[in-house]
Design an enzyme around this catalytic site. Structure first.
Site, PDB file in Angstrom:
ATOM      1  N   ASN A 158      44.517  40.821  23.811  1.00 31.90           N
ATOM      2  CA  ASN A 158      44.798  42.136  23.928  1.00 31.90           C
ATOM      3  C   ASN A 158      45.757  42.698  24.746  1.00 31.90           C
ATOM      4  OD1 ASN A 158      42.551  40.853  25.532  1.00 31.90           O
ATOM      5  ND2 ASN A 158      42.471  42.622  26.478  1.00 31.90           N
ATOM      6  N   GLN A 174      35.068  42.402  22.320  1.00 32.37           N
ATOM      7  CA  GLN A 174      36.144  42.709  23.015  1.00 32.37           C
ATOM      8  C   GLN A 174      35.997  42.170  24.573  1.00 32.37           C
ATOM      9  OE1 GLN A 174      36.240  47.081  21.173  1.00 32.37           O
ATOM     10  NE2 GLN A 174      37.146  46.985  22.873  1.00 32.37           N
ATOM     11  N   ARG A 178      31.282  44.698  23.918  1.00 36.68           N
ATOM     12  CA  ARG A 178      32.042  43.884  25.046  1.00 36.68           C
ATOM     13  C   ARG A 178      31.398  42.413  24.988  1.00 36.68           C
ATOM     14  NH1 ARG A 178      36.726  45.951  26.633  1.00 36.68           N
ATOM     15  NH2 ARG A 178      35.710  47.945  27.021  1.00 36.68           N
ATOM     16  N   CYS A 229      44.452  48.339  21.648  1.00 34.65           N
ATOM     17  CA  CYS A 229      44.221  46.914  21.575  1.00 34.65           C
ATOM     18  C   CYS A 229      43.373  46.485  20.345  1.00 34.65           C
ATOM     19  CB  CYS A 229      44.152  46.219  22.777  1.00 34.65           C
ATOM     20  SG  CYS A 229      42.789  46.875  23.932  1.00 34.65           S
ATOM     21  N   VAL A 246      49.024  45.302  32.572  1.00 32.06           N
ATOM     22  CA  VAL A 246      49.887  45.227  31.053  1.00 32.06           C
ATOM     23  C   VAL A 246      51.452  45.230  31.491  1.00 32.06           C
ATOM     24  CG1 VAL A 246      50.458  46.438  28.922  1.00 32.06           C
ATOM     25  CG2 VAL A 246      48.133  46.221  29.723  1.00 32.06           C
ATOM     26  N   HIS A 288      40.823  39.834  22.363  1.00 35.33           N
ATOM     27  CA  HIS A 288      39.701  40.397  21.320  1.00 35.33           C
ATOM     28  C   HIS A 288      39.618  39.858  20.373  1.00 35.33           C
ATOM     29  CE1 HIS A 288      39.624  43.744  24.450  1.00 35.33           C
ATOM     30  NE2 HIS A 288      40.213  44.596  23.796  1.00 35.33           N
TER      31      HIS A 288
HETATM   32  C1  2RA Z   1      39.071  48.180  25.670  1.00 28.37           C
HETATM   33  N1  2RA Z   1      40.511  48.770  23.736  1.00 28.37           N
HETATM   34  O1  2RA Z   1      39.092  46.884  25.233  1.00 28.37           O
HETATM   35  C2  2RA Z   1      40.406  48.899  25.180  1.00 28.37           C
HETATM   36  C3  2RA Z   1      41.308  48.984  25.993  1.00 28.37           C
HETATM   37  N2  2RA Z   1      42.187  49.868  25.820  1.00 28.37           N
HETATM   38  O2  2RA Z   1      38.366  48.582  26.371  1.00 28.37           O
END
Ligand code: 2RA
Length: 355
Positions: A334, A157, A254, A130, A14, A261
Protein backbone atom coordinates in the site's frame (compact mmCIF):
# COMPACT_ATOMS: atom_id res chain seq x y z
CA UNK A 1 19.33 19.05 -18.55
CA UNK A 2 15.89 17.64 -17.85
CA UNK A 3 12.75 18.80 -16.09
CA UNK A 4 12.47 19.69 -12.41
CA UNK A 5 10.62 17.36 -10.07
CA UNK A 6 9.41 18.47 -6.65
CA UNK A 7 8.40 16.13 -3.88
CA UNK A 8 6.05 17.75 -1.38
CA UNK A 9 5.85 15.81 1.88
CA UNK A 10 9.37 14.51 1.37
CA UNK A 11 9.89 13.52 5.01
CA UNK A 12 6.60 11.63 5.51
CA UNK A 13 6.08 7.85 5.34
CA UNK A 14 5.06 7.83 1.66
CA UNK A 15 7.57 10.59 0.79
CA UNK A 16 10.33 8.39 2.19
CA UNK A 17 9.17 5.50 -0.01
CA UNK A 18 9.10 7.88 -3.00
CA UNK A 19 12.75 8.74 -2.40
CA UNK A 20 13.51 5.06 -2.08
CA UNK A 21 11.83 4.45 -5.45
CA UNK A 22 13.72 7.34 -7.09
CA UNK A 23 16.99 6.00 -5.67
CA UNK A 24 16.18 2.53 -6.98
CA UNK A 25 15.51 3.62 -10.57
CA UNK A 26 18.24 2.74 -13.07
CA UNK A 27 17.95 6.23 -14.51
CA UNK A 28 15.67 9.22 -13.95
CA UNK A 29 14.58 11.87 -16.45
CA UNK A 30 14.95 14.78 -14.00
CA UNK A 31 17.49 17.58 -14.15
CA UNK A 32 16.69 18.75 -10.63
CA UNK A 33 14.87 17.04 -7.76
CA UNK A 34 13.57 19.40 -5.08
CA UNK A 35 12.44 18.21 -1.65
CA UNK A 36 9.70 20.23 0.04
CA UNK A 37 8.09 19.72 3.44
CA UNK A 38 6.53 21.62 6.33
CA UNK A 39 8.67 24.36 7.92
CA UNK A 40 9.25 21.93 10.82
CA UNK A 41 11.16 19.55 8.53
CA UNK A 42 12.93 22.24 6.48
CA UNK A 43 16.71 22.05 6.68
CA UNK A 44 16.82 18.25 6.95
CA UNK A 45 19.35 16.60 4.65
CA UNK A 46 18.32 13.63 2.55
CA UNK A 47 20.50 11.81 0.02
CA UNK A 48 18.83 11.37 -3.36
CA UNK A 49 20.72 9.50 -6.07
CA UNK A 50 24.02 10.11 -4.32
CA UNK A 51 23.48 13.83 -3.81
CA UNK A 52 22.71 15.34 -0.41
CA UNK A 53 19.65 17.57 -0.76
CA UNK A 54 18.31 20.03 1.80
CA UNK A 55 14.56 19.97 2.41
CA UNK A 56 13.00 23.38 1.81
CA UNK A 57 9.86 24.77 3.43
CA UNK A 58 6.55 24.76 1.59
CA UNK A 59 5.96 28.20 0.07
CA UNK A 60 4.66 29.51 -3.28
CA UNK A 61 8.23 30.29 -4.37
CA UNK A 62 9.27 26.69 -3.71
CA UNK A 63 7.40 25.80 -6.92
CA UNK A 64 9.18 28.29 -9.16
CA UNK A 65 10.74 26.42 -12.08
CA UNK A 66 9.11 23.13 -11.06
CA UNK A 67 7.62 21.08 -13.92
CA UNK A 68 6.07 18.21 -11.97
CA UNK A 69 5.21 18.34 -8.25
CA UNK A 70 4.29 15.13 -6.45
CA UNK A 71 2.23 15.72 -3.32
CA UNK A 72 1.95 13.36 -0.41
CA UNK A 73 0.44 15.46 2.35
CA UNK A 74 -2.91 15.54 4.21
CA UNK A 75 -6.03 16.39 2.17
CA UNK A 76 -6.30 19.94 3.48
CA UNK A 77 -2.65 20.72 2.64
CA UNK A 78 -3.07 19.39 -0.90
CA UNK A 79 -6.34 21.26 -1.31
CA UNK A 80 -4.52 24.51 -0.57
CA UNK A 81 -1.14 23.91 -2.18
CA UNK A 82 -1.66 21.78 -5.31
CA UNK A 83 -3.53 24.69 -7.01
CA UNK A 84 -0.70 27.04 -6.00
CA UNK A 85 1.85 24.68 -7.60
CA UNK A 86 -0.32 24.51 -10.72
CA UNK A 87 -0.61 28.34 -10.86
CA UNK A 88 3.18 28.51 -10.77
CA UNK A 89 3.34 26.25 -13.84
CA UNK A 90 3.84 22.79 -12.35
CA UNK A 91 1.64 19.76 -12.95
CA UNK A 92 0.60 18.56 -9.49
CA UNK A 93 0.33 14.79 -9.05
CA UNK A 94 -1.58 14.46 -5.81
CA UNK A 95 -1.85 11.43 -3.58
CA UNK A 96 -4.45 12.91 -1.20
CA UNK A 97 -8.20 12.55 -1.38
CA UNK A 98 -8.72 16.26 -2.08
CA UNK A 99 -9.33 16.06 -5.84
CA UNK A 100 -9.90 12.41 -6.72
CA UNK A 101 -13.57 12.67 -7.56
CA UNK A 102 -13.50 16.13 -9.18
CA UNK A 103 -14.73 15.93 -12.80
CA UNK A 104 -11.92 18.13 -14.05
CA UNK A 105 -9.16 16.13 -12.36
CA UNK A 106 -8.14 12.79 -13.89
CA UNK A 107 -7.63 9.82 -11.55
CA UNK A 108 -4.82 7.85 -13.09
CA UNK A 109 -3.40 4.34 -12.88
CA UNK A 110 -0.92 4.15 -15.77
CA UNK A 111 -1.65 0.48 -16.56
CA UNK A 112 -5.36 1.27 -16.90
CA UNK A 113 -5.95 4.83 -18.10
CA UNK A 114 -2.57 6.43 -18.86
CA UNK A 115 -4.18 8.51 -21.63
CA UNK A 116 -6.10 10.53 -19.02
CA UNK A 117 -2.97 12.43 -17.90
CA UNK A 118 -3.40 14.71 -20.91
CA UNK A 119 -6.89 15.70 -19.76
CA UNK A 120 -5.96 18.00 -16.82
CA UNK A 121 -7.56 21.44 -17.18
CA UNK A 122 -6.56 22.42 -13.62
CA UNK A 123 -3.00 21.14 -13.92
CA UNK A 124 -3.80 18.54 -11.25
CA UNK A 125 -3.76 14.76 -11.59
CA UNK A 126 -4.98 12.59 -8.71
CA UNK A 127 -3.62 9.29 -7.44
CA UNK A 128 -6.21 6.80 -6.17
CA UNK A 129 -6.59 5.61 -2.60
CA UNK A 130 -4.32 2.67 -1.81
CA UNK A 131 -7.20 0.25 -1.29
CA UNK A 132 -8.57 0.76 -4.81
CA UNK A 133 -5.08 0.98 -6.26
CA UNK A 134 -3.94 -2.32 -4.78
CA UNK A 135 -6.28 -4.25 -7.11
CA UNK A 136 -6.42 -1.92 -10.12
CA UNK A 137 -3.58 -3.33 -12.25
CA UNK A 138 -5.18 -6.78 -12.03
CA UNK A 139 -8.75 -5.61 -12.46
CA UNK A 140 -7.94 -3.23 -15.35
CA UNK A 141 -6.26 -6.05 -17.27
CA UNK A 142 -9.28 -8.33 -16.79
CA UNK A 143 -11.70 -5.54 -17.71
CA UNK A 144 -9.92 -4.93 -21.03
CA UNK A 145 -10.33 -8.58 -21.95
CA UNK A 146 -13.70 -9.57 -20.51
CA UNK A 147 -15.63 -6.33 -19.71
CA UNK A 148 -16.22 -5.82 -15.99
CA UNK A 149 -19.87 -5.64 -14.90
CA UNK A 150 -20.00 -6.16 -11.15
CA UNK A 151 -17.48 -6.05 -8.36
CA UNK A 152 -17.76 -7.31 -4.78
CA UNK A 153 -14.68 -6.77 -2.64
CA UNK A 154 -13.53 -7.45 0.90
CA UNK A 155 -10.32 -5.72 1.95
CA UNK A 156 -7.73 -6.78 4.51
CA UNK A 157 -5.94 -3.49 5.13
CA UNK A 158 -2.57 -3.02 6.77
CA UNK A 159 -1.92 -0.74 9.74
CA UNK A 160 0.36 1.57 7.72
CA UNK A 161 -2.71 2.66 5.73
CA UNK A 162 -3.42 4.69 8.86
CA UNK A 163 0.08 6.23 8.71
CA UNK A 164 3.07 5.86 11.01
CA UNK A 165 0.72 6.21 14.02
CA UNK A 166 -1.04 3.07 12.85
CA UNK A 167 2.21 1.13 12.58
CA UNK A 168 3.47 2.34 15.97
CA UNK A 169 0.16 1.41 17.56
CA UNK A 170 0.16 -2.09 16.07
CA UNK A 171 3.70 -2.79 17.32
CA UNK A 172 2.85 -1.44 20.78
CA UNK A 173 -0.28 -3.59 20.95
CA UNK A 174 1.61 -6.71 19.81
CA UNK A 175 4.23 -6.09 22.49
CA UNK A 176 1.51 -5.69 25.11
CA UNK A 177 -0.32 -8.93 24.29
CA UNK A 178 2.40 -11.35 23.26
CA UNK A 179 3.26 -14.38 25.37
CA UNK A 180 0.19 -14.04 27.60
CA UNK A 181 -2.06 -16.67 26.05
CA UNK A 182 -4.67 -14.04 25.25
CA UNK A 183 -7.43 -14.17 22.68
CA UNK A 184 -9.54 -17.04 24.03
CA UNK A 185 -11.87 -14.92 26.16
CA UNK A 186 -13.99 -11.97 24.99
CA UNK A 187 -12.46 -8.70 26.14
CA UNK A 188 -9.14 -10.14 27.37
CA UNK A 189 -7.09 -8.37 24.64
CA UNK A 190 -8.78 -5.05 25.35
CA UNK A 191 -8.19 -5.47 29.11
CA UNK A 192 -4.50 -6.27 28.54
CA UNK A 193 -4.03 -3.20 26.37
CA UNK A 194 -5.73 -0.92 28.88
CA UNK A 195 -3.69 -2.47 31.71
CA UNK A 196 -0.52 -1.85 29.68
CA UNK A 197 -1.36 1.85 29.33
CA UNK A 198 -2.57 1.55 25.72
CA UNK A 199 -5.89 3.34 25.99
CA UNK A 200 -8.43 2.35 23.36
CA UNK A 201 -9.78 5.90 23.43
CA UNK A 202 -7.05 7.21 21.15
CA UNK A 203 -6.32 4.28 18.87
CA UNK A 204 -6.36 4.93 15.10
CA UNK A 205 -8.45 1.73 14.78
CA UNK A 206 -11.93 2.78 15.87
CA UNK A 207 -11.45 2.14 19.58
CA UNK A 208 -10.88 -1.55 18.90
CA UNK A 209 -7.76 -3.68 19.49
CA UNK A 210 -5.92 -4.56 16.27
CA UNK A 211 -3.53 -7.10 17.81
CA UNK A 212 -5.00 -10.63 17.74
CA UNK A 213 -8.04 -9.13 16.04
CA UNK A 214 -9.57 -7.74 12.83
CA UNK A 215 -11.46 -4.44 12.73
CA UNK A 216 -14.37 -3.96 10.28
CA UNK A 217 -13.96 -0.19 10.16
CA UNK A 218 -11.58 1.68 7.83
CA UNK A 219 -11.59 5.40 7.20
CA UNK A 220 -14.31 7.65 8.56
CA UNK A 221 -17.99 6.82 9.03
CA UNK A 222 -20.10 8.24 6.19
CA UNK A 223 -23.63 7.27 7.20
CA UNK A 224 -26.07 4.52 6.19
CA UNK A 225 -23.58 1.96 7.48
CA UNK A 226 -20.75 2.84 5.10
CA UNK A 227 -17.16 3.81 5.85
CA UNK A 228 -15.16 6.15 3.60
CA UNK A 229 -12.78 3.42 2.44
CA UNK A 230 -15.74 1.39 1.12
CA UNK A 231 -17.19 4.31 -0.78
CA UNK A 232 -13.75 5.14 -2.22
CA UNK A 233 -13.45 1.61 -3.63
CA UNK A 234 -16.80 2.09 -5.36
CA UNK A 235 -16.37 5.63 -6.66
CA UNK A 236 -12.72 5.40 -7.67
CA UNK A 237 -13.09 2.01 -9.40
CA UNK A 238 -15.89 3.45 -11.52
CA UNK A 239 -13.86 6.51 -12.46
CA UNK A 240 -10.55 4.75 -13.22
CA UNK A 241 -12.14 1.97 -15.25
CA UNK A 242 -14.46 4.42 -17.00
CA UNK A 243 -17.61 2.48 -16.05
CA UNK A 244 -19.86 5.07 -14.35
CA UNK A 245 -22.60 2.54 -13.54
CA UNK A 246 -20.34 -0.30 -12.40
CA UNK A 247 -22.07 -2.22 -9.59
CA UNK A 248 -19.69 -2.24 -6.64
CA UNK A 249 -19.98 -3.32 -3.03
CA UNK A 250 -17.04 -3.30 -0.63
CA UNK A 251 -16.40 -4.24 2.99
CA UNK A 252 -13.14 -2.79 4.29
CA UNK A 253 -11.41 -4.40 7.24
CA UNK A 254 -8.20 -3.54 9.09
CA UNK A 255 -5.96 -6.50 9.92
CA UNK A 256 -2.82 -6.79 12.07
CA UNK A 257 -0.42 -6.52 9.13
CA UNK A 258 2.19 -3.75 9.03
CA UNK A 259 2.24 -2.98 5.29
CA UNK A 260 0.50 -4.47 2.21
CA UNK A 261 -3.20 -4.41 1.61
CA UNK A 262 -4.99 -7.56 0.45
CA UNK A 263 -8.35 -7.84 -1.25
CA UNK A 264 -10.68 -10.76 -1.89
CA UNK A 265 -12.26 -9.90 -5.23
CA UNK A 266 -15.49 -11.32 -6.72
CA UNK A 267 -15.74 -9.90 -10.25
CA UNK A 268 -18.45 -10.54 -12.82
CA UNK A 269 -17.79 -9.93 -16.51
CA UNK A 270 -19.87 -9.38 -19.62
CA UNK A 271 -18.08 -12.14 -21.50
CA UNK A 272 -17.26 -15.72 -20.61
CA UNK A 273 -14.14 -16.05 -18.50
CA UNK A 274 -12.10 -19.08 -17.49
CA UNK A 275 -9.30 -19.45 -14.97
CA UNK A 276 -6.94 -20.33 -17.80
CA UNK A 277 -7.86 -17.21 -19.76
CA UNK A 278 -7.52 -15.05 -16.64
CA UNK A 279 -4.10 -16.56 -15.91
CA UNK A 280 -3.00 -15.58 -19.42
CA UNK A 281 -4.22 -12.03 -18.90
CA UNK A 282 -2.36 -11.74 -15.59
CA UNK A 283 0.80 -13.24 -17.06
CA UNK A 284 0.72 -10.72 -19.91
CA UNK A 285 0.43 -7.73 -17.53
CA UNK A 286 3.99 -6.68 -16.61
CA UNK A 287 3.03 -5.15 -13.26
CA UNK A 288 1.12 -8.25 -12.09
CA UNK A 289 2.78 -11.34 -10.63
CA UNK A 290 0.67 -14.50 -10.65
CA UNK A 291 1.28 -16.83 -7.70
CA UNK A 292 -1.42 -19.43 -8.06
CA UNK A 293 -0.64 -22.97 -7.02
CA UNK A 294 -2.80 -23.38 -3.91
CA UNK A 295 -2.40 -27.14 -3.79
CA UNK A 296 1.28 -26.61 -3.05
CA UNK A 297 0.69 -23.68 -0.70
CA UNK A 298 1.57 -21.02 -3.27
CA UNK A 299 -0.55 -17.88 -3.11
CA UNK A 300 0.23 -14.25 -2.31
CA UNK A 301 0.30 -13.07 1.30
CA UNK A 302 1.24 -9.65 2.69
CA UNK A 303 4.35 -10.80 4.56
CA UNK A 304 5.78 -12.18 1.29
CA UNK A 305 4.77 -9.22 -0.86
CA UNK A 306 5.71 -6.18 1.28
CA UNK A 307 8.45 -4.02 -0.24
CA UNK A 308 7.75 -5.20 -3.80
CA UNK A 309 6.33 -3.09 -6.62
CA UNK A 310 3.98 -5.45 -8.50
CA UNK A 311 0.44 -6.47 -7.68
CA UNK A 312 0.41 -10.14 -6.67
CA UNK A 313 -2.59 -12.28 -7.65
CA UNK A 314 -3.55 -15.80 -6.70
CA UNK A 315 -6.40 -18.13 -5.68
CA UNK A 316 -8.04 -17.51 -9.06
CA UNK A 317 -11.26 -19.51 -9.21
CA UNK A 318 -14.30 -19.64 -11.41
CA UNK A 319 -17.22 -18.84 -9.09
CA UNK A 320 -19.32 -21.99 -8.74
CA UNK A 321 -22.72 -20.34 -8.62
CA UNK A 322 -22.21 -17.10 -10.56
CA UNK A 323 -21.83 -17.09 -14.35
CA UNK A 324 -18.89 -15.21 -15.95
CA UNK A 325 -17.49 -14.58 -12.50
CA UNK A 326 -14.02 -14.97 -11.00
CA UNK A 327 -12.95 -15.00 -7.39
CA UNK A 328 -9.33 -14.14 -6.65
CA UNK A 329 -7.02 -12.75 -3.98
CA UNK A 330 -4.75 -9.73 -4.52
CA UNK A 331 -1.91 -8.31 -2.44
CA UNK A 332 -0.23 -4.97 -3.11
CA UNK A 333 2.19 -2.92 -1.03
CA UNK A 334 0.00 0.00 0.00
CA UNK A 335 2.96 2.37 0.36
CA UNK A 336 4.55 1.46 -2.99
CA UNK A 337 2.06 0.76 -5.84
CA UNK A 338 -0.70 1.84 -3.46
CA UNK A 339 0.78 5.32 -3.07
CA UNK A 340 4.36 6.38 -3.86
CA UNK A 341 5.03 4.21 -6.89
CA UNK A 342 1.84 5.04 -8.78
CA UNK A 343 2.39 8.77 -8.12
CA UNK A 344 5.96 8.50 -9.37
CA UNK A 345 4.92 6.50 -12.45
CA UNK A 346 2.51 9.30 -13.38
CA UNK A 347 5.29 11.86 -12.85
CA UNK A 348 7.62 9.80 -15.04
CA UNK A 349 4.99 9.67 -17.73
CA UNK A 350 4.79 13.48 -17.69
CA UNK A 351 8.56 14.07 -17.87
CA UNK A 352 8.93 13.94 -21.69
CA UNK A 353 6.49 16.89 -21.97
CA UNK A 354 9.09 19.07 -20.23
CA UNK A 355 12.28 17.68 -21.73
C1 2RA B 1 -6.07 3.17 4.62
N1 2RA B 1 -6.50 3.44 2.31
O1 2RA B 1 -5.63 2.04 4.43
C2 2RA B 1 -6.19 4.14 3.53
C3 2RA B 1 -4.98 4.99 3.44
N2 2RA B 1 -5.10 5.98 2.43
O2 2RA B 1 -6.41 3.58 5.72
Amino acid sequence: NGPTLALVGATGAVGTVMIDIINGRESVPWGEIRLIASPRSAGKKITVRGEELTVIALSPEAFDGVDVAMFDVPDEVSAEWAPIAAERGAVAVDNSGAFRMDDDVPLVVPEVNADKVADRPRGIIANPNCTTLSMMAALGALHREFGLKELVVASYQAASGAGQDGVDRLYAELDAVSGKGLGAKAGDVRAALEAGGLSLADTPFAGTPLALNVVPSAGSYKGDGWFSEELKVRNESRKILGIPDLKVSATCVRVPVVTTHSLAVHATFEREVTVEAAHKVFEAQPSVVLVDDPENGRFPSPAEVVGNDPTYVGRVRQALDFPNTLDFFVCGDNLRKGAALNTYEVAEQLAPEFS
